[in-house]
Design an enzyme around this catalytic site. Structure first.
Site, PDB file in Angstrom:
ATOM      1  CG  ASP A   1      -0.517  -0.057   2.623  1.00 60.33           C
ATOM      2  OD1 ASP A   1       0.758   0.512   2.625  1.00 60.33           O
ATOM      3  OD2 ASP A   1      -1.046  -0.438   3.301  1.00 60.33           O
ATOM      4  CB  VAL A   2      -0.057   4.887  -0.607  1.00 60.12           C
ATOM      5  CG1 VAL A   2       0.641   6.182  -0.422  1.00 60.12           C
ATOM      6  CG2 VAL A   2      -0.846   4.769  -1.619  1.00 60.12           C
TER       7      VAL A   2
END
Length: 321
Positions: A97-98
């Site tokens: 994820d980011v």
């Protein structure tokens, strides 16, 4: 030659995804760089065709004659044809994820099929997870909205390690349950010693090993080996550790240092997302990918070990950890 460069782009490689960048942007950046280099490489020479061109006649007097000549086909000119390569099929492995960083596996060419094969191997991934005692947020990360602050002076490394031991023990039972193996067989014991006991199908997230790397209140750092996890699950795990220790905690870092056979040493930094480095990475990782697929996919649910009816293999698991 562009064709030679494309021929070497078939397999798996790993890049290092920085925190704060979506995995899709990383994949697109790699594809853009590869396409730029492939299109900049010398291509085949333009085709030639015979044209009859008007030429002044030898006698002069303004007379012309048609003379056969070979001229390039304008349709093959780069400005007419456009870029030779417009798209590469680059697949993504286990995503980050980011907020997370670390090893991110990509596949190009037939490497897209290898990504599926590696997914079916259900290999362990390893993370370095940082935590901070004393506060809680709405998304379990240190950048979320603050929910509460708590004291943490009573926490010791020994107390933390006791909680980690409980987590590992609970997850070990889940690992055995979802692996569907008869634990009393010699074959199961050998699989456990080699670390091959793992769910070969869907299962909840499972922590196969966890240990404390650093402890300096209010900060701590864990090394977590796991299967079928998400990075948000690991952040929530840090939050729950804080609750178990009569405090609270937020996650400050999630960094993947291993994804199956790929380690952080295999991961190319952004400065090496180029054609030559990626070709070399594919070549360097080819053997260990093939070895892992051969070793693991032979121990799937069709294996005789998984079709047998737990103490022996459980003892081997305890020896490994």
């Amino acid at each position: 030659m562009a064709a030679a460069g494309l021929a070497g782009l078939a397999g798996l490689f790993a890049v290092y995804k920085p925190a704060g960048v979506a995995w899709g942007r990383v994949r697109d950046a790699v594809e853009t760089r590869l396409l730029r280099e492939l299109n900049a490489a010398p291509g085949r020479a333009p085709r030639q065709r015979v044209r009859f061109l008007p030429t002044p006649a030898p006698g002069g007097g303004g007379a012309v004659e048609l003379v056969a000549a070979r001229v390039p086909v304008l349709a093959d000119h780069p400005l007419v044809r456009g870029p030779r390569f417009k798209k590469l099929k680059i697949g993504a492995g286990h995503r980050l994820d980011v907020k997370a960083s670390g090893v991110f596996v990509l596949g190009v060419g037939h490497g897209n099929k290898l990504l599926t094969d590696l997914y079916n191997c259900h290999l362990t991934k390893v993370y370095i997870v940082g935590g901070l005692f004393g506060k809680a947020t709405d998304d379990f990360s240190d950048t979320g909205n603050l929910v509460e602050k708590t004291t943490f002076d009573h926490i010791t490394r020994e107390k933390l390690e006791r909680i980690l031991a409980v987590i590992q023990g609970t997850n070990q039972k889940a690992l055995l349950m979802y692996s569907n193996i008869d634990m009393k067989t010699q074959e199961a014991y050998e699989l456990a010693v080699k670390g091959l006991i793992r769910p070969m199908g869907k299962s909840p997230p499972i922590i196969t090993a966890v240990r404390c790397l650093q402890f300096a209140l209010p900060e701590f750092q864990l090394e977590i080996h796991c299967l079928h996890e998400t990075q948000q699950y690991l952040r929530k795990m840090v939050h729950e550790i804080g609750l178990e220790l009569k405090s609270s905690a937020v996650c400050t870092q999630v960094r993947r240092i291993r994804d199956g056979v790929f380690t952080v040493d295999d991961a190319l930094p952004r400065t090496q997302w180029n054609l030559q480095s990626i070709q070399e990475a594919i070549q360097n990782c080819q053997l260990k990918v093939e070895t892992e697929l051969e070793k693991t996919l032979g121990h799937g649910e069709s294996s005789p070990v998984h079709q047998l009816g737990g103490d022996t293999a459980e003892h081997a698991l305890q020896e490994r950890h």
